[in-house]
Design a protein around this motif. Structure first.
Motif, mmCIF file in Angstrom:
data_model
loop_
_atom_site.group_PDB
_atom_site.id
_atom_site.type_symbol
_atom_site.label_atom_id
_atom_site.label_comp_id
_atom_site.label_asym_id
_atom_site.label_seq_id
_atom_site.Cartn_x
_atom_site.Cartn_y
_atom_site.Cartn_z
ATOM 1 N N UNK A 1 0.752 -1.278 0.051
ATOM 2 C CA UNK A 1 0.060 -0.120 0.025
ATOM 3 C C UNK A 1 0.967 1.502 0.082
ATOM 4 N N UNK A 2 1.945 1.237 0.663
ATOM 5 C CA UNK A 2 2.933 2.403 0.795
ATOM 6 C C UNK A 2 4.211 1.933 -0.018
ATOM 7 N N UNK A 3 4.023 1.362 -1.107
ATOM 8 C CA UNK A 3 5.417 1.192 -1.846
ATOM 9 C C UNK A 3 5.926 2.427 -2.388
ATOM 10 N N UNK A 4 6.968 3.006 -2.355
ATOM 11 C CA UNK A 4 7.413 4.032 -3.054
ATOM 12 C C UNK A 4 7.607 5.297 -1.892
ATOM 13 N N UNK A 5 6.883 5.017 -0.987
ATOM 14 C CA UNK A 5 6.681 5.995 0.285
ATOM 15 C C UNK A 5 7.933 5.810 1.262
ATOM 16 N N UNK A 6 8.569 7.141 1.747
ATOM 17 C CA UNK A 6 9.752 7.012 2.679
ATOM 18 C C UNK A 6 9.426 7.981 3.781
ATOM 19 N N UNK A 7 9.637 7.171 4.857
ATOM 20 C CA UNK A 7 9.295 7.981 6.270
ATOM 21 C C UNK A 7 10.643 8.155 7.096
ATOM 22 N N UNK A 8 10.799 9.328 7.777
ATOM 23 C CA UNK A 8 11.755 9.593 8.433
ATOM 24 C C UNK A 8 11.415 9.559 10.037
ATOM 25 N N UNK A 9 12.110 9.000 10.670
ATOM 26 C CA UNK A 9 11.758 8.835 12.255
ATOM 27 C C UNK A 9 12.951 9.450 12.986
ATOM 28 N N UNK A 10 12.658 10.562 13.951
ATOM 29 C CA UNK A 10 13.487 11.245 14.689
ATOM 30 C C UNK A 10 13.578 10.912 16.147
ATOM 31 N N UNK A 11 14.700 10.575 16.639
ATOM 32 C CA UNK A 11 15.125 10.185 17.958
ATOM 33 C C UNK A 11 16.371 10.543 18.724
ATOM 34 N N UNK A 12 16.467 10.384 19.862
ATOM 35 C CA UNK A 12 17.779 10.386 20.612
ATOM 36 C C UNK A 12 18.242 9.179 20.796
ATOM 37 N N UNK A 13 19.206 8.945 21.383
ATOM 38 C CA UNK A 13 19.923 7.528 21.710
ATOM 39 C C UNK A 13 19.472 6.783 23.084
ATOM 40 N N UNK A 14 18.861 7.724 23.833
ATOM 41 C CA UNK A 14 18.447 7.234 25.186
ATOM 42 C C UNK A 14 16.981 7.564 25.560
#
Length: 200
Positions: A18-31
């Protein structure tokens, strides 16, 4: 182009395309990121065929927590916040966890990234304490949104309208804004992100 690794064998499992070709970014710290608020949306999006990139402050593993107290799973990031750009991505996700969100809101690269998605009119999604980053990036003003209840004064002081709902989808501004309150809302949160990416 965004890059992606196969995490826990989830990348190719149960893909419905359903989401082929879609790119998503997730933001996080390391802890301090809330385990399920990181892992669940990533797994759901990958199951639907999206490519998901996790950007952390450093190259080392993201050491998650459960309920801000118990150690959770380590999650390997794909890149760093400093190296990441909004180019080539269709949406950004900001997970919660009190320690994670408190550090993320003061990170200049995290603020740069969510602001770039907002300027481009692409969906910005944040859950639990994650909306703190919206406050510090100037993205809460004039928007309807939710969060972990203790953030309500911060979001209202920043000009937002706070709602006590499992997911709030505000499409009235320059970019779609998707917010949820807590891990118990993850099904609704993840489904809203999928709908935003499919236009349904």
């Amino acid at each position: 182009m965004p890059t992606d690794r196969q995490h826990d064998g989830q990348l190719e499992e149960n893909r419905d395309g359903q989401l082929d070709g879609r790119n998503v970014l997730v933001l996080t710290t390391n802890y301090g990121t809330e385990q399920d608020e990181l892992r669940t949306p990533v797994a759901v999006l990958r199951e639907h065929g999206a490519r998901v990139t996790i950007a952390a402050q450093q190259d080392g593993p993201v050491r998650t927590l459960v309920s801000d107290r118990r150690p959770g799973a380590d999650v390997p990031p794909d890149t760093t916040l400093a190296r990441a750009t909004a180019d080539g991505y269709d949406a950004v996700i900001v997970p919660g966890g009190t320690l994670n969100a408190d550090r993320l809101r003061t990170d200049a690269d995290a603020r740069r990234l969510v602001s770039a998605f907002a300027e481009a009119g692409r969906p910005v999604a944040a859950i639990c304490h994650g909306p703190w980053l919206l406050v510090d990036s100037g993205l809460a003003e004039g928007r309807e949104l939710t969060s972990y209840p203790s953030l309500r004064p911060d979001l209202e002081n920043a000009g937002g309208t706070w709602r006590d709902r499992e997911v709030v989808v505000d499409t009235a501004g320059r970019h779609p804004l998707i917010t949820s309150r807590r891990p118990g809302d993850l099904d609704a949160f993840s489904a809203a992100i999928v709908r935003a990416l499919t236009g349904s």
